[in-house]
Design an enzyme around this catalytic site. Structure first.
Site, PDB file in Angstrom:
ATOM      1  N   SER A  68      -9.407  15.792  11.701  1.00 21.82           N
ATOM      2  CA  SER A  68     -10.641  16.575  11.560  1.00 21.82           C
ATOM      3  C   SER A  68     -11.590  16.457  12.760  1.00 21.82           C
ATOM      4  CB  SER A  68     -11.367  16.216  10.263  1.00 21.82           C
ATOM      5  OG  SER A  68     -10.534  16.512   9.148  1.00 21.82           O
ATOM      6  N   ASN A  71      -2.679  20.559  18.347  1.00 22.80           N
ATOM      7  CA  ASN A  71      -1.473  20.552  17.519  1.00 22.80           C
ATOM      8  C   ASN A  71      -1.556  21.773  16.610  1.00 22.80           C
ATOM      9  OD1 ASN A  71       0.667  20.060  15.851  1.00 22.80           O
ATOM     10  ND2 ASN A  71      -0.214  18.257  14.855  1.00 22.80           N
ATOM     11  N   GLY A  87      -6.807  17.260   8.242  1.00 22.30           N
ATOM     12  CA  GLY A  87      -6.957  18.532   7.521  1.00 22.30           C
ATOM     13  C   GLY A  87      -7.854  18.439   6.299  1.00 22.30           C
ATOM     14  N   LYS A 101       0.656  23.042  14.805  1.00 20.69           N
ATOM     15  CA  LYS A 101       1.517  22.949  13.616  1.00 20.69           C
ATOM     16  C   LYS A 101       2.274  24.275  13.439  1.00 20.69           C
ATOM     17  CE  LYS A 101      -1.698  19.576  11.881  1.00 20.69           C
ATOM     18  NZ  LYS A 101      -2.315  18.874  10.784  1.00 20.69           N
ATOM     19  N   HIS A 119       4.464  12.568  13.912  1.00 26.13           N
ATOM     20  CA  HIS A 119       3.275  13.041  13.200  1.00 26.13           C
ATOM     21  C   HIS A 119       3.425  12.713  11.711  1.00 26.13           C
ATOM     22  CE1 HIS A 119       0.338  15.716  11.411  1.00 26.13           C
ATOM     23  NE2 HIS A 119      -0.277  15.668  12.571  1.00 26.13           N
ATOM     24  N   GLU A 135      -3.885   8.629  13.891  1.00 27.80           N
ATOM     25  CA  GLU A 135      -4.312   9.686  12.979  1.00 27.80           C
ATOM     26  C   GLU A 135      -4.304   9.170  11.534  1.00 27.80           C
ATOM     27  OE1 GLU A 135      -3.677  13.802  14.869  1.00 27.80           O
ATOM     28  OE2 GLU A 135      -1.860  13.280  13.797  1.00 27.80           O
ATOM     29  N   GLU A 175       2.928  14.362   9.159  1.00 28.40           N
ATOM     30  CA  GLU A 175       3.607  15.417   8.370  1.00 28.40           C
ATOM     31  C   GLU A 175       5.117  15.332   8.536  1.00 28.40           C
ATOM     32  OE1 GLU A 175       1.291  18.609  10.011  1.00 28.40           O
ATOM     33  OE2 GLU A 175      -0.463  17.788   8.999  1.00 28.40           O
TER      34      GLU A 175
END
Ligand code: PGA
Length: 254
Positions: free
Chosen positions: A215, A9, A175, A11, A97, A169, A99
């Site tokens: 991560s 991913n 991150g 991003k 996702h 996730e 985000e």
């Protein structure tokens, strides 16, 4: 055996030159995948076609979009439809996702429409779920993830859930360099499979690939992926480095 998938991913990262360099570097490592293994590259929209072209000689390498809109076409400036992605012959779309949920207010209902849009256009969603740190600390993560699945996926027929791809996730691990332990991942993945089994039966639950994200790095992928209900990973930061991502691909169960 269900599919084992290493999904990148990217991003909102990389210029076109950097994207080409990264893809070419990974492709040049010539990692051969078995029948049930896949490497997937979730790249920004402008790079979908070039990514598809760069990986085209590699068996079981595919491209994913990172989002799509709920509607088929029309006056929705700036959006990209599932029909458009399908016309580019893209295989996967990352849907929901954390985000997107956090910065673009995507809720479970909207995501159910995005999943429908993908399936209608023969795209495979990689459906993301996962809890925040607050929820994990309150100990209610199992119920929280179950609700995400129920509200976005449980309207689907068994035939649509068969071979589906879900990415668990935990937001607190994305991150942050803080990975869920392999045991924490396994525990949630088993729960997800159990939730699917209650609704769709054992055979279908066993066919769903459940990826872990948060991560994942070259040095922890093998341990996490070795767990029985972990079928690979959705990888952000480490997917931007060819050596790291290549090691992660090689960590898939065969
Ligand atoms: P990360 O991101 O690997 O950088 O934690 C994972 C993701 O957001 O998909």
């Amino acid at each position: 055996m269900r599919k084992q998938i290493a999904a990148a991913n990217w991003k909102m990262n990389l210029t076109v030159e950097q994207a080409i360099t990264l893809l070419d570097e990974i492709v040049s490592k010539n990692i051969k995948l078995s029948e049930n293994q896949e490497a997937v590259f979730g790249v920004p929209f402008p790079y979908l076609l070039l990514a598809k072209d760069r990986i085209s000689d590699n068996k079981n390498y595919f491209v994913a979009a990172q989002n799509c809109y709920t509607k088929e076409s029309g006056a929705f400036t700036g959006e990209v439809s599932a029909a458009m992605l399908s016309s580019l012959d893209i295989k996967y779309v990352i849907v929901g996702h954390s985000e997107r949920r956090e910065y673009f207010s995507e809720d479970n209902q909207t995501l159910s429409l995005k999943v429908d849009a993908c399936l209608k256009n023969n795209l495979k969603p990689i459906f993301c779920c996962g809890e925040s740190l607050e929820i994990r600390e309150a100990g209610t993560q199992n119920d929280y993830v179950e609700t995400q699945l129920k509200e976005s996926l449980f309207h689907l027929d068994p035939s649509a859930i068969k071979d589906f791809v879900i990415a668990y996730e935990p937001i607190w691990a994305i991150g942050t360099g803080k990975t869920a332990t392999a045991d924490q991942a396994q525990e949630m993945h088993a729960h997800i499979r159990n939730v699917l089994e209650k609704k769709y039966g054992n055979e279908i639950a066993q066919s769903v690939s459940i990826l872990y994200g948060g991560s994942v790095k070259a040095n922890n992928a093998k341990e996490i992926f070795s767990k029985p209900d972990v079928d690979g990973g959705l990888v952000g930061g480490a997917s931007l480095n060819a050596t790291e991502f290549a090691e992660i691909i090689k960590s898939l169960k065969s």
